[in-house]
Design an enzyme around this catalytic site. Structure first.
Site, PDB file in Angstrom:
ATOM      1  N   ARG A  36       0.822  -1.222   0.000  1.00 54.06           N
ATOM      2  CA  ARG A  36       0.000   0.000   0.000  1.00 54.06           C
ATOM      3  C   ARG A  36       0.851   1.266   0.000  1.00 54.06           C
ATOM      4  O   ARG A  36       0.455   2.281  -0.591  1.00 54.06           O
ATOM      5  CB  ARG A  36      -0.957  -0.022   1.198  1.00 54.06           C
ATOM      6  CG  ARG A  36      -2.062  -1.024   0.970  1.00 54.06           C
ATOM      7  CD  ARG A  36      -3.020  -1.088   2.108  1.00 54.06           C
ATOM      8  NE  ARG A  36      -4.180  -1.890   1.715  1.00 54.06           N
ATOM      9  CZ  ARG A  36      -4.998  -2.461   2.560  1.00 54.06           C
ATOM     10  NH1 ARG A  36      -4.802  -2.340   3.864  1.00 54.06           N
ATOM     11  NH2 ARG A  36      -6.023  -3.162   2.122  1.00 54.06           N
ATOM     12  N   LYS A 204     -17.980 -17.479   1.714  1.00 52.36           N
ATOM     13  CA  LYS A 204     -19.440 -17.586   1.819  1.00 52.36           C
ATOM     14  C   LYS A 204     -20.203 -16.924   0.681  1.00 52.36           C
ATOM     15  O   LYS A 204     -19.764 -15.922   0.131  1.00 52.36           O
ATOM     16  CB  LYS A 204     -19.883 -16.927   3.125  1.00 52.36           C
ATOM     17  CG  LYS A 204     -19.377 -17.643   4.351  1.00 52.36           C
ATOM     18  CD  LYS A 204     -19.896 -16.949   5.576  1.00 52.36           C
ATOM     19  CE  LYS A 204     -19.521 -17.748   6.813  1.00 52.36           C
ATOM     20  NZ  LYS A 204     -19.927 -17.064   8.028  1.00 52.36           N
ATOM     21  N   GLY A 356      -8.438  -8.080  -1.427  1.00 53.47           N
ATOM     22  CA  GLY A 356      -8.556  -9.102  -0.386  1.00 53.47           C
ATOM     23  C   GLY A 356      -7.723 -10.340  -0.637  1.00 53.47           C
ATOM     24  O   GLY A 356      -6.579 -10.275  -1.060  1.00 53.47           O
ATOM     25  N   GLY A 379     -13.098  -4.303  -0.271  1.00 47.88           N
ATOM     26  CA  GLY A 379     -14.485  -3.864  -0.081  1.00 47.88           C
ATOM     27  C   GLY A 379     -14.886  -2.832  -1.126  1.00 47.88           C
ATOM     28  O   GLY A 379     -15.974  -2.902  -1.697  1.00 47.88           O
TER      29      GLY A 379
HETATM   30  P1  AMP Z   1     -13.575 -14.263   1.350  1.00 45.55           P
HETATM   31  O1  AMP Z   1     -13.039 -13.298   2.366  1.00 45.55           O
HETATM   32  O2  AMP Z   1     -15.031 -14.437   1.400  1.00 45.55           O
HETATM   33  O3  AMP Z   1     -13.046 -13.970  -0.032  1.00 45.55           O
HETATM   34  O4  AMP Z   1     -13.018 -15.691   1.776  1.00 45.55           O
HETATM   35  C1  AMP Z   1     -11.665 -16.027   1.764  1.00 45.55           C
HETATM   36  C2  AMP Z   1     -11.470 -17.229   2.641  1.00 45.55           C
HETATM   37  O5  AMP Z   1     -12.253 -18.304   2.160  1.00 45.55           O
HETATM   38  C3  AMP Z   1     -10.039 -17.721   2.662  1.00 45.55           C
HETATM   39  O6  AMP Z   1      -9.508 -17.543   3.942  1.00 45.55           O
HETATM   40  C4  AMP Z   1     -10.151 -19.195   2.316  1.00 45.55           C
HETATM   41  O7  AMP Z   1      -9.348 -20.034   3.113  1.00 45.55           O
HETATM   42  C5  AMP Z   1     -11.618 -19.497   2.553  1.00 45.55           C
HETATM   43  N1  AMP Z   1     -12.071 -20.628   1.758  1.00 45.55           N
HETATM   44  C6  AMP Z   1     -11.886 -20.820   0.446  1.00 45.55           C
HETATM   45  N2  AMP Z   1     -12.379 -22.006   0.066  1.00 45.55           N
HETATM   46  C7  AMP Z   1     -12.886 -22.594   1.160  1.00 45.55           C
HETATM   47  C8  AMP Z   1     -13.527 -23.844   1.408  1.00 45.55           C
HETATM   48  N3  AMP Z   1     -13.727 -24.727   0.426  1.00 45.55           N
HETATM   49  N4  AMP Z   1     -13.924 -24.116   2.669  1.00 45.55           N
HETATM   50  C9  AMP Z   1     -13.710 -23.238   3.661  1.00 45.55           C
HETATM   51  N5  AMP Z   1     -13.122 -22.035   3.489  1.00 45.55           N
HETATM   52  C10 AMP Z   1     -12.711 -21.705   2.249  1.00 45.55           C
END
Ligand code: AMP
Length: 412
Positions: A36, A204, A356, A379
């Protein structure tokens, strides 16, 4: 409406107050990733080359309105001092008489870094009145003849130092980083070269619902990976064992699948997966199809899916990627994410990595320089892709009157 940039104002002999995103990771007072700071350098150097003095401000972490030394920007000021050919001083506070005196001392070519803007509740407008927030923003505005916003990572927040300050600044313009973010993301949203492929992963569905809905209106293909894939697979009737799932979103997932079909958007889910018997890098693993056996969980997309996604990416002209394909932090489950990374790097597309964890994954892959644009704001880039106006951009001065270019993020 296009927004004014640092190129549109005369800075010679003036003092510039600039919002940057110096929210860097620190371990025991040592900066562990300077991305950054590096990203802010072009505008910092430009302002100094124009013969202006510079006052920099940023937040760092979440001190929640208190002056906590562990959230001080002093290590960043010291780091910056070694990066640029200018005398970088650290202020004792964000506002107040001592800071005002230090600001008055800033001559052309000098740099003063203010303390963490979130040392005051007024920054986020929490636990204070609108008048108190205005007073704080007004004092910040008084530190410069021109306000420059180069902090894309906080452009989606209407905070004192990002948006409210423009009420009191004589001139409010964007820096190069903000301009580049808006240009890439704006063009992807408004005039994408096709085929336009979105890769959406991460933990999620709930965190990406809005962006999925918005992308559905724009893209030709959506490739789903990460934990969110299993809510979709369960909605299709597959047994997903102990994989991550949001049962309350099964209906929503079905609706998204139906909407994609109705719109003719190719919506791909993993056809195979890397399942594990524990959430551990040392777990026993097995490549399975769409069904995950009980007691096992899918932690990465499988090789067939990676190949299918790579083929889609190879034929794309625009790629937007947000969210990893698996638990890439554990090497055992990083192959899918790294395979997609390689495919994006190999493609001739305009590739935009949306902040992210996808940025972390691209950095781990060593392929960062093969991407067209790596967004500095997770974000903010998501909200931009969702079609939301970013308050930190909206508040900047318009370049000229006329109709909206549709790519500037002003939301008009
Ligand atoms: P996000 O912040 O929603 O982009 O999520 C990123 C996180 O999702 C990372 O820390 C990954 O380890 C987690 N992640 C990715 N694939 C999976 C999975 N199949 N099961 C559980 N966590 C996951």
């Amino acid at each position: 409406m296009q927004k004014k940039t640092v190129r549109d104002v005369d800075m010679k002999g003036k003092r510039v107050i600039m919002r940057v995103d110096f929210n860097v990771p620190l371990k025991d007072g040592v900066i562990t990733d300077d991305t950054r700071i590096q990203a802010a350098l072009p505008t910092i150097k430009y302002v100094l080359e124009q013969g202006a003095g510079l006052v920099l401000m940023s937040h760092l972490g979440r001190p929640k309105g208190e002056k906590k030394p562990e959230f001080s920007l002093a290590p960043v000021a010291a780091y910056l001092n070694n990066l640029i050919d200018a005398d970088v001083k650290m202020a004792t506070d964000v506002v107040g008489a001592e800071v005002q005196a230090a600001v008055a001392d800033v001559k052309p070519g000098d740099v003063l870094v203010l303390e963490n803007t979130r040392y005051y509740n007024e920054e986020e407008g929490k636990k204070c009145t609108a008048e108190e927030q205005d007073a704080y923003a007004k004092e910040l505005a008084s530190f410069g003849d021109i306000f420059v916003n180069d902090a894309f990572g906080t452009a989606h927040r209407s905070h004192a130092s990002t948006a409210v300050i423009t009420k009191f600044a004589n001139e409010s313009v964007s820096g190069f980083l903000l301009e580049k973010e808006i240009e890439y993301l704006g063009n992807a949203v408004a005039n994408p070269e096709r085929p336009f492929v979105a890769i959406v992963g991460g933990a999620k569905v709930s965190g990406k619902l809005e962006v999925l809905t918005a992308l559905m209106e724009k893209v030709d293909t959506i490739l789903i990976g990460g934990g969110m894939a299993y809510t979709f697979l369960k909605a299709q009737g597959y047994n997903i064992g102990g994989s991550l799932v949001e049962d309350d979103l099964l209906t929503k997932a079905t609706e998204i699948l139906a909407a994609a079909e109705a719109k003719g958007v190719k919506f791909l889910l993993p056809s195979d997966n890397l399942a594990a018997d524990a959430f551990s890098n040392e777990a026993n693993t097995e490549v399975v199809g769409k069904e995950i056996q009980d007691g096992w969980m899918a932690l990465d997309i499988g090789p067939e899916t990676t190949a299918t996604y790579a083929a889609e990416i190879a034929s794309a002209k625009t790629v937007v990627w947000n969210g990893p394909m698996g638990c890439f932090e554990m090497p055992t489950f990083a192959k899918g994410t790294m395979g997609v990374c390689q495919a994006v790097a190999d493609s001739d597309s305009i590739s935009i990595i949306g902040g992210g964890d996808s940025v972390a994954a691209v950095n781990v892959s060593g392929l960062a320089d093969k991407m067209s644009h790596i967004s500095t704001g997770g974000g903010a880039s998501l909200e931009f892709l969702e079609g939301k106006a970013l308050p930190g951009v909206v508040a900047l001065d318009d370049k000229d009157s006329g109709s909206c270019c549709g790519t500037c993020g002003c939301g008009c």
